[in-house]
Write an enzyme that holds these catalytic residues in place. Structure first.
Site, PDB file in Angstrom:
ATOM      1  N   GLU A  70       0.818  -1.210   0.000  1.00  0.00           N
ATOM      2  CA  GLU A  70       0.000   0.000   0.000  1.00  0.00           C
ATOM      3  C   GLU A  70       0.856   1.266   0.000  1.00  0.00           C
ATOM      4  O   GLU A  70       0.361   2.356   0.283  1.00  0.00           O
ATOM      5  CB  GLU A  70      -0.949  -0.027   1.201  1.00  0.00           C
ATOM      6  CG  GLU A  70      -2.017  -1.113   1.031  1.00  0.00           C
ATOM      7  CD  GLU A  70      -2.812  -1.384   2.279  1.00  0.00           C
ATOM      8  OE1 GLU A  70      -2.284  -1.208   3.392  1.00  0.00           O
ATOM      9  OE2 GLU A  70      -3.965  -1.806   2.140  1.00  0.00           O
ATOM     10  N   HIS A  89      -1.431   4.464   8.084  1.00  0.00           N
ATOM     11  CA  HIS A  89      -2.615   3.684   7.712  1.00  0.00           C
ATOM     12  C   HIS A  89      -2.749   2.522   8.683  1.00  0.00           C
ATOM     13  O   HIS A  89      -1.778   1.773   8.895  1.00  0.00           O
ATOM     14  CB  HIS A  89      -2.494   3.169   6.278  1.00  0.00           C
ATOM     15  CG  HIS A  89      -3.485   2.101   5.925  1.00  0.00           C
ATOM     16  ND1 HIS A  89      -4.839   2.259   6.111  1.00  0.00           N
ATOM     17  CD2 HIS A  89      -3.310   0.852   5.412  1.00  0.00           C
ATOM     18  CE1 HIS A  89      -5.466   1.154   5.719  1.00  0.00           C
ATOM     19  NE2 HIS A  89      -4.556   0.286   5.305  1.00  0.00           N
ATOM     20  N   HIS A  91      -5.565  -0.615  10.596  1.00  0.00           N
ATOM     21  CA  HIS A  91      -6.815  -1.369  10.578  1.00  0.00           C
ATOM     22  C   HIS A  91      -7.384  -1.370  11.994  1.00  0.00           C
ATOM     23  O   HIS A  91      -7.839  -2.406  12.489  1.00  0.00           O
ATOM     24  CB  HIS A  91      -6.571  -2.801  10.106  1.00  0.00           C
ATOM     25  CG  HIS A  91      -5.955  -2.901   8.747  1.00  0.00           C
ATOM     26  ND1 HIS A  91      -5.456  -4.079   8.242  1.00  0.00           N
ATOM     27  CD2 HIS A  91      -5.753  -1.977   7.774  1.00  0.00           C
ATOM     28  CE1 HIS A  91      -4.974  -3.889   7.022  1.00  0.00           C
ATOM     29  NE2 HIS A  91      -5.137  -2.603   6.728  1.00  0.00           N
ATOM     30  N   TYR A 116     -10.950  17.873  20.059  1.00  0.00           N
ATOM     31  CA  TYR A 116      -9.696  17.327  19.530  1.00  0.00           C
ATOM     32  C   TYR A 116      -9.883  16.719  18.156  1.00  0.00           C
ATOM     33  O   TYR A 116      -8.997  16.799  17.306  1.00  0.00           O
ATOM     34  CB  TYR A 116      -9.120  16.309  20.520  1.00  0.00           C
ATOM     35  CG  TYR A 116      -8.739  16.979  21.819  1.00  0.00           C
ATOM     36  CD1 TYR A 116      -7.582  17.754  21.911  1.00  0.00           C
ATOM     37  CD2 TYR A 116      -9.567  16.887  22.936  1.00  0.00           C
ATOM     38  CE1 TYR A 116      -7.249  18.403  23.083  1.00  0.00           C
ATOM     39  CE2 TYR A 116      -9.244  17.536  24.111  1.00  0.00           C
ATOM     40  CZ  TYR A 116      -8.081  18.287  24.181  1.00  0.00           C
ATOM     41  OH  TYR A 116      -7.777  18.946  25.344  1.00  0.00           O
ATOM     42  N   HIS A 156     -12.021  -1.534   5.368  1.00  0.00           N
ATOM     43  CA  HIS A 156     -10.557  -1.630   5.401  1.00  0.00           C
ATOM     44  C   HIS A 156      -9.974  -0.877   6.602  1.00  0.00           C
ATOM     45  O   HIS A 156      -9.437  -1.506   7.506  1.00  0.00           O
ATOM     46  CB  HIS A 156     -10.006  -1.094   4.075  1.00  0.00           C
ATOM     47  CG  HIS A 156      -8.569  -1.347   3.850  1.00  0.00           C
ATOM     48  ND1 HIS A 156      -8.010  -1.392   2.590  1.00  0.00           N
ATOM     49  CD2 HIS A 156      -7.529  -1.553   4.710  1.00  0.00           C
ATOM     50  CE1 HIS A 156      -6.714  -1.630   2.683  1.00  0.00           C
ATOM     51  NE2 HIS A 156      -6.393  -1.719   3.959  1.00  0.00           N
TER      52      HIS A 156
END
Length: 207
Positions: A70, A89, A91, A116, A156
């Site tokens: 990725e 990135h 999961h 925030y 994802h």
């Protein structure tokens, strides 16, 4: 701090706090000549500085271990956001669960439940589903990243970019925490921050 050491330190921190499991997730930082990115099939909790892959701005593998499949997604974020020099990135559980919901505002997947979130994330855009590693995601992500530094990949997980790696880590943690709050508050009367309140926070942040 050395870019390699900082990347490894923060990647391990994400893993130790349960924000990524197994060999999921990837982290990158821009450096001269391209970017350093975590390798494919590697646990973020077990990296060393020598494990990192060097990838050119055009996606060519220059040195180190084989890069995450990725890596192209990180490059898409950088093309859209030249001011950003780091991307994360994950999961992570709640953000990934959010990405699987049927009825969600794709242009604004999470309400601003906290100050925030408003300051560190602003807006979370959900993208259509692409299989992991599908290069077709690059163009879609680049278009969306032009207006938002935080994206949610359907079924994802999230990706966030920021000017520095600590800021990217803070922002993706805020995505996960706000997603957790979102599920906790389901069915309860909820008061997100109002547009004027968000605008005031953003004005302070950009000052």
């Amino acid at each position: 701090m050395d870019s390699r050491k900082e990347l490894v330190r923060l990647a391990k921190s994400l893993h130790q706090r349960g924000l990524t499991r197994g060999t999921s997730g990837n982290v990158s930082v821009r450096v001269a000549g391209g970017m350093l990115v975590t390798p494919t099939n590697a646990s973020l909790g077990e990296l060393t500085p020598d494990d990192l892959a060097m990838v050119s701005d055009t996606g060519e593998h220059l040195s180190g271990a084989r890069p995450s499949k990725e890596a192209f997604l990180h490059l898409a974020m950088y093309r859209a956001r030249p001011e950003d020099c780091a991307a994360v990135h994950l999961h992570s559980t709640y953000a990934t669960a959010l990405s699987c919901l049927d009825e969600l505002d794709d242009d604004n997947a999470l309400p601003p439940l906290t100050a925030y979130f408003a300051m560190r994330v602003g807006r979370l855009v959900r993208l259509p589903y692409f299989a992991p590693g599908d290069q077709g995601l690059a163009e879609t992500a680049q278009q969306a990243a032009a207006s938002s530094s935080a994206l949610l990949l359907s079924n994802h997980g999230p990706i966030v970019s920021a000017p520095t790696l600590p800021q990217a880590v803070d922002a993706i943690e805020e995505v996960e925490e706000t997603a957790r709050l979102y599920f906790i508050l389901q069915g309860l009367p909820t008061r997100p921050l109002q547009p004027a309140e968000v605008a005031k926070l953003c004005a302070v942040t950009s000052a």
